[in-house]
Structure formats: structure tokens, C-alpha cells
Motif scaffolding. Structure first.
Motif, PDB file in Angstrom:
ATOM      1  N   SER A 209       0.775  -1.169  -0.012  1.00 40.65           N
ATOM      2  CA  SER A 209      -0.161   0.030   0.068  1.00 40.65           C
ATOM      3  C   SER A 209       0.946   1.337   0.092  1.00 40.65           C
ATOM      4  CB  SER A 209      -0.826  -0.121   1.428  1.00 40.65           C
ATOM      5  OG  SER A 209      -0.307   0.257   2.421  1.00 40.65           O
ATOM      6  N   ASN A 210       2.111   1.197   0.739  1.00 41.72           N
ATOM      7  CA  ASN A 210       2.935   2.488   0.691  1.00 41.72           C
ATOM      8  C   ASN A 210       3.427   2.516  -0.874  1.00 41.72           C
ATOM      9  OD1 ASN A 210       2.559   3.102   3.283  1.00 41.72           O
ATOM     10  ND2 ASN A 210       4.500   1.723   4.124  1.00 41.72           N
ATOM     11  N   THR A 211       3.779   1.435  -1.363  1.00 44.13           N
ATOM     12  CA  THR A 211       4.074   1.531  -2.819  1.00 44.13           C
ATOM     13  C   THR A 211       3.269   2.241  -3.756  1.00 44.13           C
ATOM     14  OG1 THR A 211       5.784  -0.496  -2.385  1.00 44.13           O
ATOM     15  CG2 THR A 211       5.249   0.075  -4.855  1.00 44.13           C
ATOM     16  N   SER A 212       1.950   1.522  -3.657  1.00 43.57           N
ATOM     17  CA  SER A 212       0.957   2.302  -4.436  1.00 43.57           C
ATOM     18  C   SER A 212       0.593   3.529  -4.243  1.00 43.57           C
ATOM     19  CB  SER A 212      -0.332   1.438  -4.012  1.00 43.57           C
ATOM     20  OG  SER A 212      -0.424   0.208  -4.483  1.00 43.57           O
TER      21      SER A 212
ATOM     22  N   SER B 104       9.786  -1.378  -3.639  1.00 42.48           N
ATOM     23  CA  SER B 104       9.849  -2.248  -2.533  1.00 42.48           C
ATOM     24  C   SER B 104      10.960  -2.451  -1.647  1.00 42.48           C
ATOM     25  CB  SER B 104       9.359  -3.477  -2.951  1.00 42.48           C
ATOM     26  OG  SER B 104       7.946  -3.298  -3.766  1.00 42.48           O
ATOM     27  N   ALA B 105      12.051  -2.589  -2.076  1.00 42.72           N
ATOM     28  CA  ALA B 105      13.178  -2.726  -1.645  1.00 42.72           C
ATOM     29  C   ALA B 105      13.702  -1.420  -0.561  1.00 42.72           C
ATOM     30  CB  ALA B 105      14.409  -3.124  -2.405  1.00 42.72           C
ATOM     31  N   VAL B 106      13.305  -0.332  -1.268  1.00 43.93           N
ATOM     32  CA  VAL B 106      13.543   0.766  -0.323  1.00 43.93           C
ATOM     33  C   VAL B 106      12.569   0.710   0.873  1.00 43.93           C
ATOM     34  CG1 VAL B 106      13.311   3.285  -0.196  1.00 43.93           C
ATOM     35  CG2 VAL B 106      14.352   2.377  -2.220  1.00 43.93           C
ATOM     36  N   LEU B 107      11.356   0.441   0.608  1.00 47.91           N
ATOM     37  CA  LEU B 107      10.572   0.504   1.926  1.00 47.91           C
ATOM     38  C   LEU B 107      10.715  -0.640   2.933  1.00 47.91           C
ATOM     39  CD1 LEU B 107       7.009   0.980  -0.087  1.00 47.91           C
ATOM     40  CD2 LEU B 107       8.329   2.568   1.253  1.00 47.91           C
ATOM     41  N   SER B 108      11.224  -1.548   2.426  1.00 47.32           N
ATOM     42  CA  SER B 108      11.568  -2.768   3.241  1.00 47.32           C
ATOM     43  C   SER B 108      12.814  -2.299   4.263  1.00 47.32           C
ATOM     44  CB  SER B 108      11.976  -4.193   2.631  1.00 47.32           C
ATOM     45  OG  SER B 108      10.885  -4.780   1.847  1.00 47.32           O
ATOM     46  N   ALA B 109      13.703  -1.735   3.514  1.00 48.42           N
ATOM     47  CA  ALA B 109      15.029  -1.371   4.099  1.00 48.42           C
ATOM     48  C   ALA B 109      14.524  -0.240   5.478  1.00 48.42           C
ATOM     49  CB  ALA B 109      15.884  -0.518   3.093  1.00 48.42           C
ATOM     50  N   LEU B 110      13.687   0.563   4.757  1.00 45.16           N
ATOM     51  CA  LEU B 110      13.020   1.733   5.781  1.00 45.16           C
ATOM     52  C   LEU B 110      12.378   1.092   7.122  1.00 45.16           C
ATOM     53  CD1 LEU B 110      11.727   4.356   3.414  1.00 45.16           C
ATOM     54  CD2 LEU B 110      13.738   4.459   5.030  1.00 45.16           C
ATOM     55  N   ASP B 111      11.425  -0.045   6.675  1.00 45.58           N
ATOM     56  CA  ASP B 111      10.840  -0.647   7.717  1.00 45.58           C
ATOM     57  C   ASP B 111      11.827  -1.502   8.664  1.00 45.58           C
ATOM     58  OD1 ASP B 111       8.395  -0.150   7.011  1.00 45.58           O
ATOM     59  OD2 ASP B 111       8.162  -1.989   5.817  1.00 45.58           O
TER      60      ASP B 111
END
Length: 103
Positions: free
Chosen positions: A4-7, A42-49
Motif C-alpha cells: 500500500s505504501n508503494t501504491s 519495494s526494496a527501499v520500503l523494506s529497508a526503511l521498515d
């Protein structure tokens, strides 16, 4: 969720050609990842998480901007008194306490 963040980011114009870098800071600043570290959103968001925050200390935004400029963009920046901490319990980005004077 990451999808949902990616969208949401894509709806706001963040696309596959976007690059992200992160500098985490308090009294000191460190690069968490550089502009070319991840190839997709998606990889950026995973790293931030998975990233932990820096706790305690002062908010040395000027020091973080110096680190971002030099480490992420390769820009050499000089240290000036503008933006240095005024709180006596913190060191300024210039490595001087706020009680030190310029000569």
C-alpha cells in the motif's frame, strides 16, 4: 503494508527511476543507504521498515545535511556557524561546544 505504501508513492509520482538515500542522525550523522543501494521501491520500503532510529542526543540537522551532501552527492561543503547548536549540552556540527567562541 509495503504494497500500500508503494501504491501511494507511485500515485504521487515516485517511479522506477526514483532514487533514495537515507541519513540517520542525532548528535552525529551516518549514511544508512546511498542513492544506488536499492533498485526498486519495494526494496527501499523494506529497508526503511527494518531501520532503527537514533535515540537521545540533539537534532543535528545541519550535520546530517553536510553528510548527505558529501556522501550521497559528492559535494564538498564548508562548516559555518549558521545552524550550529545553541544548546550547551550538545556539540555543534563544527565540533565545538556552543560555549566556544570563534577567533
Amino acid at each position: 503494508s509495503s504494497s500500500s505504501n508503494t501504491s501511494s508513492l507511485r500515485e504521487n509520482g515516485v517511479g522506477s527511476s526514483s532514487r533514495f538515500g537515507v541519513v540517520r542522525y542525532n548528535n552525529s550523522a551516518e549514511v544508512v543507504f546511498t542513492l544506488g543501494s536499492y533498485s526498486n521501491l519495494s526494496a527501499v520500503l523494506s529497508a526503511l521498515d527494518g531501520m532503527s532510529s537514533k535515540t537521545g542526543g540533539c537534532t543535528n540537522t545541519s550535520g546530517a545535511l553536510l553528510v548527505a551532501g558529501s556522501k550521497l552527492f559528492g559535494v564538498s561543503m564548508s562548516c559555518t556557524p549558521v545552524g550550529c547548536h545553541r544548546n550547551s549540552s550538545c556539540s555543534s556540527r563544527c565540533g565545538r561546544s556552543s560555549s566556544s567562541s570563534s577567533s
